[in-house]
Design an enzyme around this catalytic site. Sequence first.
Site, PDB file in Angstrom:
ATOM      1  N   ALA A 110      -4.460  32.081   1.982  1.00  0.00           N
ATOM      2  CA  ALA A 110      -3.738  33.054   2.837  1.00  0.00           C
ATOM      3  C   ALA A 110      -4.760  33.541   3.855  1.00  0.00           C
ATOM      4  O   ALA A 110      -5.343  34.607   3.720  1.00  0.00           O
ATOM      5  CB  ALA A 110      -3.200  34.192   1.976  1.00  0.00           C
ATOM      6  N   ALA A 112      -5.025  33.871   7.513  1.00  0.00           N
ATOM      7  CA  ALA A 112      -4.994  34.516   8.841  1.00  0.00           C
ATOM      8  C   ALA A 112      -5.279  36.015   8.726  1.00  0.00           C
ATOM      9  O   ALA A 112      -4.870  36.634   7.755  1.00  0.00           O
ATOM     10  CB  ALA A 112      -3.638  34.309   9.484  1.00  0.00           C
ATOM     11  N   GLY A 114      -8.398  35.188   9.704  1.00  0.00           N
ATOM     12  CA  GLY A 114      -9.532  34.276   9.575  1.00  0.00           C
ATOM     13  C   GLY A 114     -10.870  34.926   9.253  1.00  0.00           C
ATOM     14  O   GLY A 114     -11.899  34.259   9.299  1.00  0.00           O
ATOM     15  N   GLY A 115     -10.859  36.215   8.923  1.00  0.00           N
ATOM     16  CA  GLY A 115     -12.125  36.899   8.617  1.00  0.00           C
ATOM     17  C   GLY A 115     -12.900  36.163   7.532  1.00  0.00           C
ATOM     18  O   GLY A 115     -14.066  35.798   7.700  1.00  0.00           O
ATOM     19  N   GLU A 134      -2.175  29.204   6.234  1.00  0.00           N
ATOM     20  CA  GLU A 134      -1.459  30.455   6.486  1.00  0.00           C
ATOM     21  C   GLU A 134       0.029  30.136   6.568  1.00  0.00           C
ATOM     22  O   GLU A 134       0.417  29.145   7.190  1.00  0.00           O
ATOM     23  CB  GLU A 134      -1.989  31.099   7.784  1.00  0.00           C
ATOM     24  N   ARG A 139       0.700  33.698  13.044  1.00  0.00           N
ATOM     25  CA  ARG A 139      -0.621  34.063  12.528  1.00  0.00           C
ATOM     26  C   ARG A 139      -1.498  32.807  12.348  1.00  0.00           C
ATOM     27  O   ARG A 139      -2.719  32.886  12.450  1.00  0.00           O
ATOM     28  CB  ARG A 139      -0.480  34.829  11.204  1.00  0.00           C
ATOM     29  N   CYS A 232      -6.207  44.266  -0.473  1.00  0.00           N
ATOM     30  CA  CYS A 232      -6.733  45.486   0.130  1.00  0.00           C
ATOM     31  C   CYS A 232      -5.848  46.652  -0.289  1.00  0.00           C
ATOM     32  O   CYS A 232      -5.401  47.452   0.525  1.00  0.00           O
ATOM     33  CB  CYS A 232      -6.831  45.358   1.653  1.00  0.00           C
TER      34      CYS A 232
HETATM   35  N1  SAM Z   1      -7.772  36.388   4.435  1.00  0.00           N
HETATM   36  C1  SAM Z   1      -7.377  36.962   5.703  1.00  0.00           C
HETATM   37  C2  SAM Z   1      -8.609  37.406   6.452  1.00  0.00           C
HETATM   38  O1  SAM Z   1      -9.639  37.647   5.838  1.00  0.00           O
HETATM   39  O2  SAM Z   1      -8.542  37.484   7.701  1.00  0.00           O
HETATM   40  C3  SAM Z   1      -6.357  38.066   5.512  1.00  0.00           C
HETATM   41  C4  SAM Z   1      -5.156  37.625   4.748  1.00  0.00           C
HETATM   42  S1  SAM Z   1      -3.887  38.806   4.666  1.00  0.00           S
HETATM   43  C5  SAM Z   1      -4.515  39.945   3.535  1.00  0.00           C
HETATM   44  C6  SAM Z   1      -2.668  37.981   3.739  1.00  0.00           C
HETATM   45  C7  SAM Z   1      -1.988  36.824   4.437  1.00  0.00           C
HETATM   46  O3  SAM Z   1      -1.009  36.276   3.540  1.00  0.00           O
HETATM   47  C8  SAM Z   1      -1.207  37.201   5.685  1.00  0.00           C
HETATM   48  O4  SAM Z   1      -1.716  36.496   6.784  1.00  0.00           O
HETATM   49  C9  SAM Z   1       0.230  36.815   5.389  1.00  0.00           C
HETATM   50  O5  SAM Z   1       0.917  36.262   6.500  1.00  0.00           O
HETATM   51  C10 SAM Z   1       0.077  35.792   4.290  1.00  0.00           C
HETATM   52  N2  SAM Z   1       1.277  35.656   3.428  1.00  0.00           N
HETATM   53  C11 SAM Z   1       2.388  36.410   3.411  1.00  0.00           C
HETATM   54  N3  SAM Z   1       3.265  35.959   2.518  1.00  0.00           N
HETATM   55  C12 SAM Z   1       2.720  34.870   1.944  1.00  0.00           C
HETATM   56  C13 SAM Z   1       3.161  33.947   0.968  1.00  0.00           C
HETATM   57  N4  SAM Z   1       4.336  34.063   0.373  1.00  0.00           N
HETATM   58  N5  SAM Z   1       2.340  32.951   0.668  1.00  0.00           N
HETATM   59  C14 SAM Z   1       1.129  32.829   1.276  1.00  0.00           C
HETATM   60  N6  SAM Z   1       0.674  33.677   2.187  1.00  0.00           N
HETATM   61  C15 SAM Z   1       1.446  34.688   2.524  1.00  0.00           C
END
Ligand code: SAM
Length: 482
Positions: A110, A112, A114-115, A134, A139, A232
């Site tokens: 997961a 985006a 991209g950090g 992603e 995203r 988070c």
């Molecule tokens: N790891 C990223 C970073 O460090 O930039 C942040 C990730 S963010 C906390 C969680 C991500 O999970 C989002 O981009 C979201 O779109 C995605 N997401 C949402 N529903 C999801 C699903 N059912 N399966 C996988 N990813 C999902």
Amino acid sequence: MPALPQEFLKRMSELLGAEFRDFFTSYEQPRTNGLRVNTLKITPAALSARDLFALEPIPWAPDGFYYDYTAKPGQHPYHAAGVYYLQEPSAMAVVYYLDPQPGEWILDLAAAPGGKSTQIASRLMEQGLLWANEINPGRTRILAQNLDRWGASNIIVSNESPDRLAERLGPAFDRILLDAPCSGEGMFRKDPEAMNEWSPAQVRAAASRQSLILKSAVKLLKPGGRLVYSTCTFAPEENEEIILRFLESHPEFKPLSLPAPAAGLVQSPSLPSAVRLYPHKLRGEGHFIAVVERSGAEQTPEPHLALSQTASQTAGSSQLNKRTTSSSRRTSPSESGQLSHILTQYRIWAEEALTSEAGGRIPSDESNYTLFGPNLYLNPAPELPLSGLSILRPGLHLGTAKPGRFQPGQSLALTLSPSSARYYLSLGISEPRLKRFLHGESWEDSGPDGWVLVGVDEFPLGWAKRTKGQLKNHYPKDWRVR
Ligand code: SAM
């Protein structure tokens, strides 16, 4: 800042007991801002020594610094060149627990914006594979651009659901990061909007989604592999409870306790192998990190490798990012002929525009290349099946075949060093042409005809082409500063 939700406060007070007051008053402090240095391009000490803005080390991130938000590092040309990434300081701890090693295959499920993917890419030092996935299409485009800017050549970017990825790839990865979508309680200070969306029902919905994603994640992990689960948020339903339930139903996994990288990261009382990051304990926002490891002895299915290792991923005439319906298949003679033809164009271009230092970008073996339509990629893992998946980057985009010529890719530019290009134009921070380049302008420039790699100081930004005293800007439209 709007008022914190009452039900959230009640739960946090039960969870934290005597510490609750400190936690509560931390919301009166400003949020923290961090940037992480791209160690593929410069060392943290060397960046700090350039005195671009005031930087202060983050104790748990050797490549991370706090910065004063008034400095606006996101607008500095070094940001456009992928010299650093702006990332919330607590989020930088996650990859410490993942601990990716050069040469390994890593999945960021997961990913985006991209950090953590950019951090993993630096840790891999160009060896092995980072597969950044992603689910959200918009995203994923942002993720791909952030990774292009980072300038690593060993990345695949996909826009898939975790279950489809598991179905297609099987247990292919040494380490997996699941940085799960969550209720975002830990980001209330950074993003007060998240408070308006928060409710106990949202926490429950996030928890059931997290369990589902985790189920797919484990199918992608090799025996002996490590999985890091992070959020988070503070809600135990989305954190310890997910992992404890998972461990009960997956005896082949065990929790892994690792030493904390710095003071302030606290062990979870109900799951000692997990850590909690609280804003009253450290200078960062809220995070949760748990590490589990799969036993190495069990029998698991083999990863689903492609049948052919040549251009079997060639999607023929289909567009990139459109699913191909076939499974992996052998290369047809016409596809193979097309790859050879475009490879020849690329090699001729590379002979003129690059130096011997760019050798790694021009491997001789055809199996390292993947073709999507006229686009040529350097594929870091040709043995993985890409067909049937929605892929934005099947590796490093080397460029595009045009009638009678080859146009180099923007992604390629960001992976090069000045000495690997025949012509490198270094523009200093205060040089007016730097702004003009980033705005997409062309200008008169005497010198030999050819492709010119343009950069800020020693950090490439993109391509320009010099013809008869005119330097034509090829900085992509969607990268330009408006
Ligand atoms: N790891 C990223 C970073 O460090 O930039 C942040 C990730 S963010 C906390 C969680 C991500 O999970 C989002 O981009 C979201 O779109 C995605 N997401 C949402 N529903 C999801 C699903 N059912 N399966 C996988 N990813 C999902």
